[in-house]
Design a protein around this motif. Structure first.
Motif, PDB file in Angstrom:
ATOM      1  N   MET A  11       0.874  -1.161   0.000  1.00 47.54           N
ATOM      2  CA  MET A  11       0.000   0.000   0.000  1.00 47.54           C
ATOM      3  C   MET A  11       0.918   1.219   0.000  1.00 47.54           C
ATOM      4  O   MET A  11       1.947   1.226   0.656  1.00 47.54           O
ATOM      5  CB  MET A  11      -0.855   0.011   1.272  1.00 47.54           C
ATOM      6  N   SER A  12       0.573   2.247  -0.733  1.00 47.06           N
ATOM      7  CA  SER A  12       1.419   3.428  -0.842  1.00 47.06           C
ATOM      8  C   SER A  12       0.736   4.621  -0.193  1.00 47.06           C
ATOM      9  O   SER A  12      -0.420   4.912  -0.499  1.00 47.06           O
ATOM     10  CB  SER A  12       1.715   3.708  -2.314  1.00 47.06           C
ATOM     11  N   VAL A  13       1.441   5.292   0.727  1.00 49.44           N
ATOM     12  CA  VAL A  13       0.928   6.507   1.368  1.00 49.44           C
ATOM     13  C   VAL A  13       2.029   7.560   1.360  1.00 49.44           C
ATOM     14  O   VAL A  13       3.214   7.230   1.361  1.00 49.44           O
ATOM     15  CB  VAL A  13       0.447   6.270   2.812  1.00 49.44           C
ATOM     16  N   THR A  14       1.621   8.814   1.367  1.00 54.11           N
ATOM     17  CA  THR A  14       2.605   9.894   1.435  1.00 54.11           C
ATOM     18  C   THR A  14       3.107  10.008   2.872  1.00 54.11           C
ATOM     19  O   THR A  14       2.459   9.529   3.811  1.00 54.11           O
ATOM     20  CB  THR A  14       1.985  11.233   1.007  1.00 54.11           C
ATOM     21  N   ALA A  15       4.235  10.676   3.045  1.00 55.41           N
ATOM     22  CA  ALA A  15       4.799  10.876   4.379  1.00 55.41           C
ATOM     23  C   ALA A  15       3.809  11.645   5.256  1.00 55.41           C
ATOM     24  O   ALA A  15       3.656  11.341   6.446  1.00 55.41           O
ATOM     25  CB  ALA A  15       6.131  11.611   4.288  1.00 55.41           C
ATOM     26  N   GLU A  16       3.121  12.608   4.672  1.00 49.46           N
ATOM     27  CA  GLU A  16       2.144  13.399   5.427  1.00 49.46           C
ATOM     28  C   GLU A  16       0.981  12.521   5.897  1.00 49.46           C
ATOM     29  O   GLU A  16       0.536  12.620   7.032  1.00 49.46           O
ATOM     30  CB  GLU A  16       1.623  14.568   4.575  1.00 49.46           C
ATOM     31  N   ARG A  39       7.757  10.162  -0.575  1.00 44.55           N
ATOM     32  CA  ARG A  39       7.962  11.598  -0.455  1.00 44.55           C
ATOM     33  C   ARG A  39       8.199  12.116  -1.869  1.00 44.55           C
ATOM     34  O   ARG A  39       9.014  11.565  -2.600  1.00 44.55           O
ATOM     35  CB  ARG A  39       9.169  11.907   0.426  1.00 44.55           C
ATOM     36  N   ASP A  40       7.476  13.130  -2.236  1.00 41.94           N
ATOM     37  CA  ASP A  40       7.559  13.696  -3.591  1.00 41.94           C
ATOM     38  C   ASP A  40       7.327  12.629  -4.654  1.00 41.94           C
ATOM     39  O   ASP A  40       7.974  12.620  -5.700  1.00 41.94           O
ATOM     40  CB  ASP A  40       8.914  14.378  -3.813  1.00 41.94           C
ATOM     41  N   GLY A  41       6.432  11.672  -4.356  1.00 42.75           N
ATOM     42  CA  GLY A  41       6.074  10.635  -5.312  1.00 42.75           C
ATOM     43  C   GLY A  41       7.070   9.502  -5.438  1.00 42.75           C
ATOM     44  O   GLY A  41       6.889   8.604  -6.250  1.00 42.75           O
ATOM     45  N   LYS A  42       8.125   9.519  -4.628  1.00 43.03           N
ATOM     46  CA  LYS A  42       9.147   8.472  -4.707  1.00 43.03           C
ATOM     47  C   LYS A  42       9.158   7.652  -3.422  1.00 43.03           C
ATOM     48  O   LYS A  42       9.069   8.204  -2.326  1.00 43.03           O
ATOM     49  CB  LYS A  42      10.529   9.094  -4.926  1.00 43.03           C
ATOM     50  N   PRO A  43       9.273   6.319  -3.539  1.00 49.04           N
ATOM     51  CA  PRO A  43       9.314   5.477  -2.343  1.00 49.04           C
ATOM     52  C   PRO A  43      10.511   5.827  -1.465  1.00 49.04           C
ATOM     53  O   PRO A  43      11.614   6.012  -1.960  1.00 49.04           O
ATOM     54  CB  PRO A  43       9.473   4.060  -2.893  1.00 49.04           C
TER      55      PRO A  43
END
Length: 85
Positions: A11-16, A39-43
């Motif tokens: 599952m992918s989530v942003t740092a925020e 972060r900024d679209g990068k894992p």
């Protein structure tokens, strides 16, 4: 949140999002899900339960001399005669 857990991907989530939902993400990771934090679209980081990760590489012959199999291990005793008829 970009969820791909059913396909086997993390599952992918942003740092925020991760900061705001850390409790939920920890529970999901403990249940066996992998969560990728971006972060900024990068894992950046993958969150997974402790002990879960890349499988250890097997080394052929690593247990040589540590395992012993009796010469008659596959011979059945007389107690099995009635089942072999």
């Amino acid at each position: 949140m970009n969820e791909h857990t059913r396909s086997g991907k993390a599952m992918s989530v942003t740092a925020e999002e991760a900061e705001a939902r850390i409790g939920e993400l920890l529970r999901r990771a403990e249940a066996g899900e992998r969560i990728e934090i971006t972060r900024d679209g990068k894992p950046v980081v993958e969150l997974a339960a402790a002990g879960v990760g890349a499988p250890r590489r097997r080394i052929r012959g690593a247990m040589k001399g540590e395992i012993w199999i009796a010469p008659d291990f596959d011979e059945l005793g007389p107690e099995w005669d009635e089942y072999l008829k």
